[in-house]
Write a protein that holds these residues in place. Structure first.
Motif, PDB file in Angstrom:
ATOM      1  N   SER A 176       0.818  -1.212   0.000  1.00  0.00           N
ATOM      2  CA  SER A 176       0.000   0.000   0.000  1.00  0.00           C
ATOM      3  C   SER A 176       0.852   1.261   0.000  1.00  0.00           C
ATOM      4  N   VAL A 177       1.924   1.239   0.802  1.00  0.00           N
ATOM      5  CA  VAL A 177       2.814   2.407   0.842  1.00  0.00           C
ATOM      6  C   VAL A 177       3.485   2.613  -0.513  1.00  0.00           C
ATOM      7  N   LEU A 178       3.984   1.514  -1.109  1.00  0.00           N
ATOM      8  CA  LEU A 178       4.620   1.622  -2.420  1.00  0.00           C
ATOM      9  C   LEU A 178       3.623   2.095  -3.468  1.00  0.00           C
ATOM     10  N   MET A 179       2.404   1.575  -3.400  1.00  0.00           N
ATOM     11  CA  MET A 179       1.377   1.965  -4.367  1.00  0.00           C
ATOM     12  C   MET A 179       1.007   3.431  -4.200  1.00  0.00           C
ATOM     13  N   LEU A 180       0.908   3.876  -2.953  1.00  0.00           N
ATOM     14  CA  LEU A 180       0.549   5.261  -2.675  1.00  0.00           C
ATOM     15  C   LEU A 180       1.615   6.209  -3.219  1.00  0.00           C
ATOM     16  N   VAL A 312      -8.655   8.798 -18.386  1.00  0.00           N
ATOM     17  CA  VAL A 312      -8.764   7.370 -18.089  1.00  0.00           C
ATOM     18  C   VAL A 312      -7.658   6.939 -17.134  1.00  0.00           C
ATOM     19  N   SER A 313      -6.427   7.404 -17.398  1.00  0.00           N
ATOM     20  CA  SER A 313      -5.309   7.057 -16.512  1.00  0.00           C
ATOM     21  C   SER A 313      -5.545   7.569 -15.096  1.00  0.00           C
ATOM     22  N   PHE A 314      -5.988   8.820 -14.976  1.00  0.00           N
ATOM     23  CA  PHE A 314      -6.165   9.403 -13.647  1.00  0.00           C
ATOM     24  C   PHE A 314      -7.330   8.785 -12.892  1.00  0.00           C
ATOM     25  N   LEU A 315      -8.375   8.384 -13.631  1.00  0.00           N
ATOM     26  CA  LEU A 315      -9.471   7.685 -12.955  1.00  0.00           C
ATOM     27  C   LEU A 315      -8.968   6.375 -12.337  1.00  0.00           C
ATOM     28  N   ASN A 316      -8.094   5.688 -13.030  1.00  0.00           N
ATOM     29  CA  ASN A 316      -7.516   4.456 -12.492  1.00  0.00           C
ATOM     30  C   ASN A 316      -6.523   4.750 -11.369  1.00  0.00           C
ATOM     31  N   TYR A 317      -5.715   5.824 -11.578  1.00  0.00           N
ATOM     32  CA  TYR A 317      -4.764   6.176 -10.523  1.00  0.00           C
ATOM     33  C   TYR A 317      -5.481   6.643  -9.257  1.00  0.00           C
ATOM     34  N   SER A 318      -6.634   7.272  -9.433  1.00  0.00           N
ATOM     35  CA  SER A 318      -7.390   7.701  -8.257  1.00  0.00           C
ATOM     36  C   SER A 318      -7.828   6.501  -7.432  1.00  0.00           C
ATOM     37  N   ARG A 319      -8.220   5.417  -8.140  1.00  0.00           N
ATOM     38  CA  ARG A 319      -8.559   4.179  -7.441  1.00  0.00           C
ATOM     39  C   ARG A 319      -7.312   3.612  -6.755  1.00  0.00           C
ATOM     40  N   GLN A 320      -6.217   3.610  -7.468  1.00  0.00           N
ATOM     41  CA  GLN A 320      -4.990   3.091  -6.884  1.00  0.00           C
ATOM     42  C   GLN A 320      -4.483   3.962  -5.754  1.00  0.00           C
ATOM     43  N   PHE A 321      -4.823   5.235  -5.793  1.00  0.00           N
ATOM     44  CA  PHE A 321      -4.392   6.157  -4.756  1.00  0.00           C
ATOM     45  C   PHE A 321      -5.267   6.029  -3.505  1.00  0.00           C
ATOM     46  N   SER A 322      -6.581   5.931  -3.711  1.00  0.00           N
ATOM     47  CA  SER A 322      -7.490   5.839  -2.566  1.00  0.00           C
ATOM     48  C   SER A 322      -7.509   4.446  -1.961  1.00  0.00           C
ATOM     49  N   GLN A 323      -7.329   3.418  -2.809  1.00  0.00           N
ATOM     50  CA  GLN A 323      -7.356   2.058  -2.296  1.00  0.00           C
ATOM     51  C   GLN A 323      -6.258   1.791  -1.265  1.00  0.00           C
ATOM     52  N   PRO A 324      -5.004   2.219  -1.502  1.00  0.00           N
ATOM     53  CA  PRO A 324      -3.981   2.022  -0.463  1.00  0.00           C
ATOM     54  C   PRO A 324      -4.303   2.732   0.845  1.00  0.00           C
ATOM     55  N   ILE A 325      -4.900   3.940   0.744  1.00  0.00           N
ATOM     56  CA  ILE A 325      -5.276   4.644   1.974  1.00  0.00           C
ATOM     57  C   ILE A 325      -6.310   3.831   2.732  1.00  0.00           C
ATOM     58  N   ASN A 326      -7.282   3.283   2.002  1.00  0.00           N
ATOM     59  CA  ASN A 326      -8.302   2.434   2.608  1.00  0.00           C
ATOM     60  C   ASN A 326      -7.663   1.196   3.228  1.00  0.00           C
TER      61      ASN A 326
END
Length: 614
Positions: A176-180, A312-326
């Motif tokens: 999660s930290v690496l992904m964030l 499209v990239s940012f919509l996916n990155y937003s998921r990848q960004f919020s998912q690690p926080i979750n």
């Protein structure tokens, strides 16, 4: 039997526990995770003992995370360079590359999980081993204030939480930290304005996450403490079922259990509510962030500031960004439960044990002759509350010393000091002219033979229970000890003889049979000093004859200390110490004490009259 209300109860079922009255809960020690960082560092100390496994796990995690970070970028490229331009060849090449990236992420995620399971299990195995070994070296004072259930909870519930966290949370936290961090870097490289828009909800998420996790940590710690209390109570009630039924206290036991069970339910419910609220909260914030990016990105794309592929990239990155926080928030809750448990375990490991480093060089103690001297010994289980007051006596080699007196007088306490279960407060104890504190405890106890009123046997064969007195004894030596203890005859009548497996505490034997086996165990140990703690007080007269014969053989040529309930059994003792209120009020032989017509005379006459009237 001594009253442990006055003398400090030893509530551990041990073959070396004197005067015990069975398991009890006692005061529970409250423990909370106070230093998460220090505890995590200590867990890492165990983890780093498997460097190859950790390297594989970390490498796999890094590759899987990098693959997952590249996927949204290539998705954007598919939209901008293939779909919007109608370039079929470009589409196929990017799709193959995308499949390779996703495949790498899946493969190395599986590798990290498989290897981490092995690493975590070995780590917890080592911690459990260290904890069990620590239990063997802790002093009796430690067990006086802790219930069996609480201590068992350390080896089960607490370490299970650690195991679960290592299996599920450690890699998730690293990933999660690496992904964030990786998501932020990838977004900044593509569009700074869109990156700032993506992070607009971060302050709110951070603030509320901290509030929720603080509450979660508090209630998980309380849950662990209450779970230990429940375990202790259940064990006590199961062990005491015969007494509960005899006094018809089933309803009271149910009410008491309901009280502590309700307390566990309340704190457990609150812990789970706060823990469970994190997921829905983070999902809601993630969806809100997704909507903000879609709206802002669409507006910027309409004005030709960014491309559709970038959205499209940012919509996916937003998921990848919020998912690690979750995930970090959810895993943090699990980590807190594990930290609370691990800190309880480490608190036990940090207790002062009985090992004496300054005496480690003394490996072999010369055979004790058995000369024992107490000089003005004063002792109390609690500071400022002495149980013994200026106890002085001497036992010559081969003498039998009988300790008599009312319940709670201090008889068992004297034995506890002789075995070095406790250290004296004042005075001196000498063995063969050597201060007892200068004799290593392990070496000393190897030369003590102990027969308790409550004969404790292990769930093993009769042969191995006797061999417990000397582990290197041959089968012939075990059987010879049993013959000397008058136990061989009844053992051979059993279907499997010496190979008969006993139930817990020898429940499938009579009390007298169990006692004969413990005498055989002591004979096999060949001790210099013998301790008999009311060994015949709970058997019938016929069985007592066999026990007395066995004990007479055992006592020959040894200094013996006998705590006697039946005064008729110690008439031939070389010296009788009459103890009352922690003081020696009379001493002498049976004839001398009877002639005085004092405290001992009254005890003997009252007991004799009861036996006659019965």
């Amino acid at each position: 039997m001594e009253s442990k209300k006055n003398e400090g109860a030893m509530d551990r079922p041990s073959p070396f526990a004197f005067g015990q009255q069975g398991p009890g809960r006692g005061p529970l020690v409250k423990m909370r995770a106070k230093d998460t960082k220090a505890t995590l560092l200590r867990i890492f100390y165990y983890l780093k003992q498997q460097p190859i496994g950790l390297i594989i796990v970390l490498s796999s995690t890094l590759i899987a995370t990098v693959s997952a970070l590249l996927a949204p970028y290539f998705l954007g490229e598919v939209v901008d360079q293939a779909i919007l331009t109608h370039d079929g060849m470009k589409l196929w090449s990017l799709m193959i590359l995308l499949m390779f990236v996703y495949g790498s992420s899946v493969l190395f995620t599986w590798v990290q999980q498989v290897v981490m399971v092995s690493v975590s299990q070995k780590t917890v195995q080592k911690m459990r081993h260290d904890l069990f070994v620590k239990f063997q070296w802790l002093p009796m004072r430690f067990f006086d204030t802790r219930s069996h259930g609480e201590l068992m909870s350390h080896t089960t519930n607490d370490l299970t939480n650690v195991s679960t966290t290592l299996n599920q949370s450690v890699i998730q936290l690293i990933s999660s930290v690496l992904m964030l961090v990786g998501s932020v870097i990838m977004m900044l490289l593509q569009s700074i304005p869109m990156t700032l828009i993506t992070m607009i909800t971060i302050p709110v998420v951070t603030f509320l996450t901290k509030k929720i996790t603080n509450k979660t940590r508090q209630y998980f710690s309380m849950t662990q403490k209450n779970l230990g209390e429940v375990n202790g109570f259940v064990e006590e009630m199961i062990s005491g079922q015969r007494v509960i039924k005899a006094y018809h206290r089933e309803h009271q036991a149910r009410k008491d259990f309901q009280t502590i069970n309700d307390r566990l339910r309340r704190v457990g419910t609150r812990a789970q509510i706060f823990s469970g609220s994190m997921g829905p909260f983070m999902n809601a914030m993630g969806n809100m962030n997704f909507a903000i990016i879609a709206f802002a990105g669409g507006w910027l794309a309409y004005d030709h500031w960014i491309t559709i592929g970038l959205i499209v990239s940012f919509l996916n990155y937003s998921r990848q960004f919020s998912q690690p926080i979750n995930q970090l928030a959810n895993q943090y809750n699990m980590v807190q439960a594990a930290v609370a448990g691990a800190e309880r375990v480490f608190a036990v490991l940090d207790e002062q044990d009985e090992q004496e480093p300054w005496l480690e060089a003394v490996t072999d103690l010369p055979k004790l002759a058995g000369d024992v001297v107490f000089q003005d010994v004063t002792f109390g289980y609690r500071e400022g509350q002495p149980i013994l007051h200026e106890i002085s006596f001497s036992a010559k080699v081969g003498e039998t010393i009988a300790l008599v007196g009312p319940t709670g007088a201090g008889k068992t306490t004297i034995i506890n000091l002789l075995t070095r279960f406790y250290a004296i407060d004042q005075g001196k104890i000498m063995l063969d002219g050597v201060p007892i504190e200068q004799i290593p405890k392990e070496a000393l106890r190897q030369q003590l033979g102990i027969v308790l009123q409550d004969a404790y046997l292990f769930a093993d064969t009769i042969r191995e229970n006797i061999r417990f007195g000397r582990l290197d004894a041959t089968d012939d030596e075990v059987e010879e000890a049993a013959r000397l203890a008058n136990a061989d005859l009844f053992i051979r009548k059993l279907p499997l003889g010496y190979a008969t497996t006993l139930s817990l505490e020898g429940g499938n034997l009579s009390h007298g049979q169990r006692q004969l086996i413990t005498i055989a165990r002591a004979i096999l140990a060949n001790p210099s000093i013998l301790i008999l703690d009311e060994a015949t007080s709970s058997v019938d007269t016929r069985t007592e004859v066999h026990l007395q014969e066995a004990m007479q053989r055992l006592m020959q040529g040894r200094t013996s200390f006998v705590i006697a309930h039946r005064l008729s059994t110690i008439r031939h003792a070389d010296q009788i110490l009459v103890i009352d209120g922690g003081r020696i009020v009379e001493r002498g032989s049976h004839e001398q004490l009877m002639a005085k017509q004092g405290f001992y005379y009254d005890l003997y006459e009252s007991q004799f009259n009861k036996e006659v009237s019965a």
